[in-house]
Design an enzyme around this catalytic site. Structure first.
Site, PDB file in Angstrom:
ATOM      1  N   CYS A 220       0.836  -1.188   0.000  1.00 46.34           N
ATOM      2  CA  CYS A 220       0.000   0.000   0.000  1.00 46.34           C
ATOM      3  C   CYS A 220       0.878   1.248   0.000  1.00 46.34           C
ATOM      4  CB  CYS A 220      -0.956   0.087   1.191  1.00 46.34           C
ATOM      5  SG  CYS A 220      -2.114  -1.256   1.286  1.00 46.34           S
TER       6      CYS A 220
ATOM      7  N   LYS B   8       5.740  -4.431  -3.767  1.00 44.10           N
ATOM      8  CA  LYS B   8       7.184  -4.337  -3.557  1.00 44.10           C
ATOM      9  C   LYS B   8       7.569  -4.498  -2.093  1.00 44.10           C
ATOM     10  CE  LYS B   8      11.412  -3.102  -4.853  1.00 44.10           C
ATOM     11  NZ  LYS B   8      12.107  -4.235  -5.470  1.00 44.10           N
TER      12      LYS B   8
ATOM     13  N   HIS C  67      15.292 -37.544  -7.127  1.00 45.95           N
ATOM     14  CA  HIS C  67      14.452 -37.981  -6.006  1.00 45.95           C
ATOM     15  C   HIS C  67      12.995 -37.563  -6.191  1.00 45.95           C
ATOM     16  CE1 HIS C  67      18.038 -39.311  -4.005  1.00 45.95           C
ATOM     17  NE2 HIS C  67      18.581 -38.119  -4.161  1.00 45.95           N
TER      18      HIS C  67
ATOM     19  N   LYS D 285      12.223 -15.111  -9.899  1.00 44.65           N
ATOM     20  CA  LYS D 285      12.194 -14.050 -10.919  1.00 44.65           C
ATOM     21  C   LYS D 285      11.247 -14.433 -12.051  1.00 44.65           C
ATOM     22  CE  LYS D 285      13.428 -11.589  -9.264  1.00 44.65           C
ATOM     23  NZ  LYS D 285      13.780 -11.138  -8.029  1.00 44.65           N
TER      24      LYS D 285
ATOM     25  N   GLU E 163      16.279 -18.457  -6.604  1.00 42.88           N
ATOM     26  CA  GLU E 163      16.012 -17.042  -6.895  1.00 42.88           C
ATOM     27  C   GLU E 163      15.622 -16.866  -8.368  1.00 42.88           C
ATOM     28  OE1 GLU E 163      15.279 -14.295  -5.912  1.00 42.88           O
ATOM     29  OE2 GLU E 163      15.908 -12.884  -7.447  1.00 42.88           O
TER      30      GLU E 163
ATOM     31  N   ASN F 227      -2.117   1.898   6.032  1.00 46.35           N
ATOM     32  CA  ASN F 227      -1.321   0.783   5.521  1.00 46.35           C
ATOM     33  C   ASN F 227      -1.013  -0.092   6.728  1.00 46.35           C
ATOM     34  OD1 ASN F 227       0.749  -0.854   4.560  1.00 46.35           O
ATOM     35  ND2 ASN F 227       2.181   0.841   4.195  1.00 46.35           N
ATOM     36  N   GLY F 228      -1.236  -1.409   6.607  1.00 42.22           N
ATOM     37  CA  GLY F 228      -0.963  -2.303   7.733  1.00 42.22           C
ATOM     38  C   GLY F 228      -2.208  -3.083   8.096  1.00 42.22           C
TER      39      GLY F 228
ATOM     40  N   GLU G  18       7.518 -14.450 -10.834  1.00 42.94           N
ATOM     41  CA  GLU G  18       7.003 -13.117 -10.524  1.00 42.94           C
ATOM     42  C   GLU G  18       6.536 -12.346 -11.747  1.00 42.94           C
ATOM     43  OE1 GLU G  18       9.113 -10.754  -6.917  1.00 42.94           O
ATOM     44  OE2 GLU G  18      10.501 -11.553  -8.399  1.00 42.94           O
TER      45      GLU G  18
ATOM     46  N   ARG H 107       3.866  -0.283  -4.726  1.00 42.72           N
ATOM     47  CA  ARG H 107       3.600  -0.810  -3.383  1.00 42.72           C
ATOM     48  C   ARG H 107       2.227  -1.486  -3.274  1.00 42.72           C
ATOM     49  NH1 ARG H 107       7.131   1.479   0.313  1.00 42.72           N
ATOM     50  NH2 ARG H 107       5.783   0.744   1.967  1.00 42.72           N
TER      51      ARG H 107
ATOM     52  N   TRP I 173      -3.125  -2.496  -1.736  1.00 46.10           N
ATOM     53  CA  TRP I 173      -2.876  -3.932  -1.925  1.00 46.10           C
ATOM     54  C   TRP I 173      -3.778  -4.600  -0.900  1.00 46.10           C
ATOM     55  CZ3 TRP I 173      -1.172  -8.289   0.724  1.00 46.10           C
ATOM     56  CH2 TRP I 173      -0.719  -9.355  -0.071  1.00 46.10           C
TER      57      TRP I 173
HETATM   58  C1  G6P Z   1       8.578  -8.627  -1.848  1.00 45.17           C
HETATM   59  C2  G6P Z   1       9.283  -8.234  -3.119  1.00 45.17           C
HETATM   60  C3  G6P Z   1      10.542  -9.056  -3.298  1.00 45.17           C
HETATM   61  C4  G6P Z   1      11.432  -8.923  -2.059  1.00 45.17           C
HETATM   62  C5  G6P Z   1      10.690  -9.268  -0.785  1.00 45.17           C
HETATM   63  C6  G6P Z   1      11.486  -8.866   0.440  1.00 45.17           C
HETATM   64  O1  G6P Z   1       8.057  -9.900  -1.961  1.00 45.17           O
HETATM   65  O2  G6P Z   1       8.449  -8.421  -4.235  1.00 45.17           O
HETATM   66  O3  G6P Z   1      11.256  -8.595  -4.431  1.00 45.17           O
HETATM   67  O4  G6P Z   1      12.511  -9.772  -2.210  1.00 45.17           O
HETATM   68  O5  G6P Z   1       9.458  -8.557  -0.712  1.00 45.17           O
HETATM   69  O6  G6P Z   1      11.598  -7.467   0.456  1.00 45.17           O
HETATM   70  P1  G6P Z   1      12.781  -6.665   1.137  1.00 45.17           P
HETATM   71  O7  G6P Z   1      12.421  -5.245   0.929  1.00 45.17           O
HETATM   72  O8  G6P Z   1      12.773  -7.061   2.577  1.00 45.17           O
HETATM   73  O9  G6P Z   1      14.036  -7.058   0.456  1.00 45.17           O
END
Ligand code: G6P
Length: 589
Positions: free
Chosen positions: A2, A584, A490, A471, A467, A100-101, A474, A28, A74
């Protein structure tokens, strides 16, 4: 999670300013948005479902107002509807709130207010706050009523409140970001600094359990004691253009390309400080690396680096799993929190626990002045500049660089570690050329219609395979999974069928033979092998060349996969900067 933006000043275009600010915060949260402003002694509201980026501000006449608050949502409580979009108002339209929260005790408050006759128009936890303020305001001033209401809230929040007939914004926070920007006779309040940096570089940080009343001059108070707090104005050194896309089509590609120099910036730290922190790691009774999402994978990769480079065991726990392992934390333990935003709720909670136990906390963060920065005993700023695409790219490699440097420092080889990273940064600069990107785009064309793909790696490149899968998931929405190469047989190998793309991350080290064998096992079952490696190998159907970076291989190996994910997203007509369902900065648990 948010975005919040507000303006109070002399300009009459507050609504316009707030919408423009919200557009910068859209990463956000982007399922709905809204603004509230004061108009003829009443609150005016504009709320919409969908992305604020799609709103045609140029051709919309907004009412004149010198005060406005806004929110890009969000969803947590309640579906994506106009009624659930913020701001929320009371029945008389005198007060408006954005939040927000999560208010943990909202049900109890809602019941209490309903018994008093208040009716609710939304399913949100936020609406309780505005009715609570309205209720207290029957016998108190706006400021006192808001103070009383905020005192009753449990949970994490960043809140703004306005009243239709007062030129005043009240802001309060606990656990969710909120920063005050100080201009010439005007103020901005936002979830992050880049949202208002084109207006002012002067900020005042609002800390947890603080409330600020903003009119001609901001007054800060402790939420619990009510005491007034002295605050400093801090000057930020970011350039406004670093938060803009410039000539790039998306932030994600801009941020991928910035890795040409972000590694240099990350490792440009004082040797004495890195050595001091390495000493803290060596002295600690247990080091715990904590992060969420991509940052969690960085922690996982770092555990291999500490083991290989420094022969030192470190624990890795993803933020949300930390509560069930917190008993292992001792007074002399060290928590290393890794986070781009410095605001992720699960990581923050781990820091809070560490602090109650008396453990030391080192944060490795991008956003200076963030909650983690301010709560930690030590902080290393990765200095990557604003990262706006939801999918983390440049912050990832900068975090990896810092942790690589720390691992070397723990083995008294800081200079050697820095040299390696400087050389790697130079190689990344050479690698990220237009020809390279074209090659990866052509590969994306070839595989864009597959429903699933897999990534395998070994040792430090196993977390990089994980990771890589994040990517791809996402932004391309292709079902992607990462595995340790040795684990395939396995179970996961049953997923391979004719033509299934499988990325094999092959470092030029002691793991090479094993991972090539794993790739061969996949190929024998019809898999299409995309090798990410310094050299071409027989088993590869397609080769993505990366520099031979030794212990910095995780840094160079993830970059082409970021590029591949980006191009897959674009080819599949997804918005890589704002992937569906994501946000984000995850400030809720
Ligand atoms: C969200 C973002 C990710 C990020 C994660 C942790 O899920 O989309 O890209 O890795 O939060 O965020 P931070 O700000 O703690 O790295």
């Amino acid at each position: 999670m948010c975005g919040i933006f507000a303006y109070s000043g002399q300009k009459k275009s507050a609504g316009d300013l707030v919408i423009r600010g919200l557009k910068k915060l859209e990463y956000r949260g982007y399922d709905s948005w809204g603004i509230a402003y004061s108009e003829n002694q009443k609150i005016g509201l504009l709320r919409k479902v969908g992305k604020i980026g799609e709103f045609d501000l140029e051709n919309t006449a907004l009412p004149q107002s010198t005060l406005a608050i806004g929110h890009s949502r969000w969803a947590t409580h309640g579906g994506v509807t106009e009624e659930n979009a913020h701001p929320h108002v009371d029945a008389q339209k005198m007060f408006a709130i954005v939040h927000n929260g999560i208010i943990e005790n909202y049900k109890e408050l809602r019941d209490e207010l309903q018994r008093k006759g208040y009716t609710f128009k939304s399913e949100t936890d936020t609406e309780t706050i505005v009715h609570l303020i309205a209720d207290y305001a029957k016998e108190n001033t706006f400021v006192t009523a808001t103070k009383m209401a905020i005192k009753r809230l449990k949970g994490r929040f960043a809140i703004l409140a306005i009243k239709a007939d007062e030129q005043k914004i009240i802001a309060a926070r606990r656990g969710s970001p909120l920063i005050l920007g100080v201009g010439e006779n005007e103020f901005f309040i936002a979830s992050d600094i880049p949202a208002f940096i084109n207006h002012t570089k002067k900020v005042m940080y609002i800390d947890d359990d603080e409330m600020v009343v903003v009119n001609e001059k901001p007054h800060f108070y402790n939420i619990h004691s009510g005491e007034e707090i002295e605050k400093r104005v801090v000057e930020i050194n970011w350039e406004p253009q670093s938060a803009e896309k410039g000539a790039f089509e998306h932030f994600m590609i801009k941020e991928i390309m910035e890795q040409k120099d972000t590694i240099y910036r990350a490792i440009n730290q004082k040797d004495s400080e890195i050595l001091h922190l390495a000493d803290e790691i060596k002295k600690a009774y247990g080091t715990f690396l904590i992060g969420c999402g991509t940052a969690g994978k960085v922690c996982h990769a770092a555990s291999y680096l500490f083991s290989k480079v420094a022969k030192r065991h470190v624990n890795v726990i993803v933020g949300s799993e930390f509560p069930s392992q917190q008993d292992f934390l001792k007074e002399k333990s060290l928590v290393i929190a890794v986070s781009q935003s410095g605001e992720t709720a699960d990581t923050l909670e781990a820091i809070e626990v560490a602090k109650t136990k008396g453990s030391k906390v080192l944060s490795i963060i991008n956003v200076e002045g963030s909650s983690m920065d301010r709560m930690s005993d030590y902080a290393i700023h990765i200095k990557a500049g604003p990262e706006k695409a939801v999918a983390s790219t440049k912050a990832t490699t900068s975090q990896l660089a810092i942790l690589t440097m720390l691992a070397y420092a723990c083995d008294n080889r800081l200079t050697e570690g820095k040299r390696l990273l400087i050389d790697t940064a130079g190689e990344i600069n050479d690698m990220l050329n237009p020809r390279y990107e074209k090659h990866i785009r052509a590969l994306a064309e070839k595989i864009k219609d597959f429903e699933s793909m897999y990534v395998i790696g070994k040792a430090v490149n196993y977390p990089i395979a994980l990771e890589a899968a994040i990517k791809l998931q996402e932004v391309s929405y292709i079902h992607a999974e990462g595995f340790a190469g040795g684990e395939l047989k396995h179970g996961p190998i049953a997923l391979i069928s004719d033509g299934t793309p499988c990325i094999a991350i092959v470092a030029n080290d002691e793991t090479r033979t094993d991972i090539l064998n794993n790739a061969m096992e996949v190929k024998s079952r019809g898999g299409f092998i995309i090798g990410v490696s310094p050299q071409n190998e027989d088993v590869f159907d397609q080769w993505i060349k990366v520099p031979d970076a030794g212990n910095a291989s995780p840094i160079v190996n993830i970059i082409p996969i970021q590029l591949l994910a980006y191009h897959l997203a674009v080819l599949r007509q997804n918005n890589p900067d704002m992937p569906r369902n994501l946000a984000k900065s995850v400030t809720v648990k």
